[in-house]
Enzyme design. Structure first.
Site, short mmCIF file in Angstrom:
data_model
loop_
_atom_site.label_atom_id
_atom_site.label_comp_id
_atom_site.label_asym_id
_atom_site.label_seq_id
_atom_site.Cartn_x
_atom_site.Cartn_y
_atom_site.Cartn_z
CB SER A 1 -0.88 0.00 1.26
OG SER A 1 -1.53 1.25 1.44
CE1 TYR B 1 -4.04 -1.95 5.62
CE2 TYR B 1 -3.15 0.22 5.08
CZ TYR B 1 -3.75 -0.96 4.69
OH TYR B 1 -4.05 -1.17 3.36
#
Length: 253
Positions: A138, A151
């Site tokens: 990501s 995350y």
């Protein structure tokens, strides 16, 4: 003439492919000619594409990655392509973060990727076959986001894991690359607009150089390329797919 972008004769497993980006990548592989085994947390959706094999399991379970790879090889004995896409977001603000949420993040976003790739690579090495692995990271692996500490850490780890596995598997003819999506139109971003937070989307669309949120198909194209012979001299790289979101400091005015 070599069909450099064709995946004809290839077989792939795509984790986390019951919907969203994972499903788009599976569809892209299928369109390029590959046979595809899909994976989801729950049983096969009723309207799932008929061309796909499907395996359901919770990759947070310690033995699940190896079991999933075993089932995928049972379905496609000549499996030579793996996309590790399964992941999740379980964050709360850092000062409220719990060990349970941290462990869940690490188990799904990092450990399951590591051991799925290991089980896949062990089979290919034992059979002396080349292959390709693509890991979904990501833009959070490159730039931090508010209230996303676990995350962010997990996605940053995947960027380095991509490089490390590329080093470990190069001598076996297995290439390892990654894709790092930015803001992609998925049920998560759709919920922002439906909840009356369109101003948040408008803000990011001004920051994104290409003036729009991405689509799952934008990510699929890059993944298919990395799996193909056209990318045969690429390993250890992560392609950022964000429309230029992380390129400029200020964005467009």
């Amino acid at each position: 003439m070599m069909k450099a972008f064709s995946l004809e004769g290839r077989a792939a497993l795509v984790t986390g492919s019951s919907q969203g980006i994972g499903l788009a990548m599976a569809e892209g592989l299928h369109e390029a000619g590959a046979r595809v085994v899909c994976h989801g947390l729950t049983e096969r959706p009723a309207d799932f594409p008929e061309w796909a094999r499907y395996v359901a399991c919770d990759l947070c379970a310690p033995d699940a990655p190896a079991a999933l790879v075993h089932c995928a090889f049972e379905a496609e004995p000549h499996l030579d392509t793996l996309i590790c896409n399964a992941g999740g977001f379980f964050d709360v603000p850092f000062l409220e973060m719990t060990r349970e949420r941290w462990d869940r993040t690490v188990q799904l976003n990092m450990a399951s990727v590591y051991f799925t790739a290991q089980a896949f690579a062990r089979r290919l090495v034992a059979e002396q076959r080349a292959g390709s692995i693509v890991i979904t990271s990501s833009t959070n692996g490159f730039q931090a986001e508010s209230d996303s500490s676990a995350y962010d850490a997990s996605k940053g780890a995947l960027v380095m894991l991509t490089k490390s596995l590329a080093v470990s598997l190069a001598d076996h003819g297995i290439r390892v690359n990654g894709v790092a999506p930015g803001l992609i139109r998925t049920p998560l971003t759709a919920s922002l607009e439906h909840a009356g937070n369109s101003s948040v989307v408008d803000h990011y669309e001004k920051k994104i150089l290409l003036k729009r949120l991405g689509t799952p198909e934008d990510v699929a194209g890059a993944a298919v390329f990395l799996c193909s012979r056209a990318a045969g001299y690429i390993t250890g790289e992560t392609i950022i797919i964000d429309g230029g979101l992380t390129t400029g400091q200020i964005g467009r005015r």
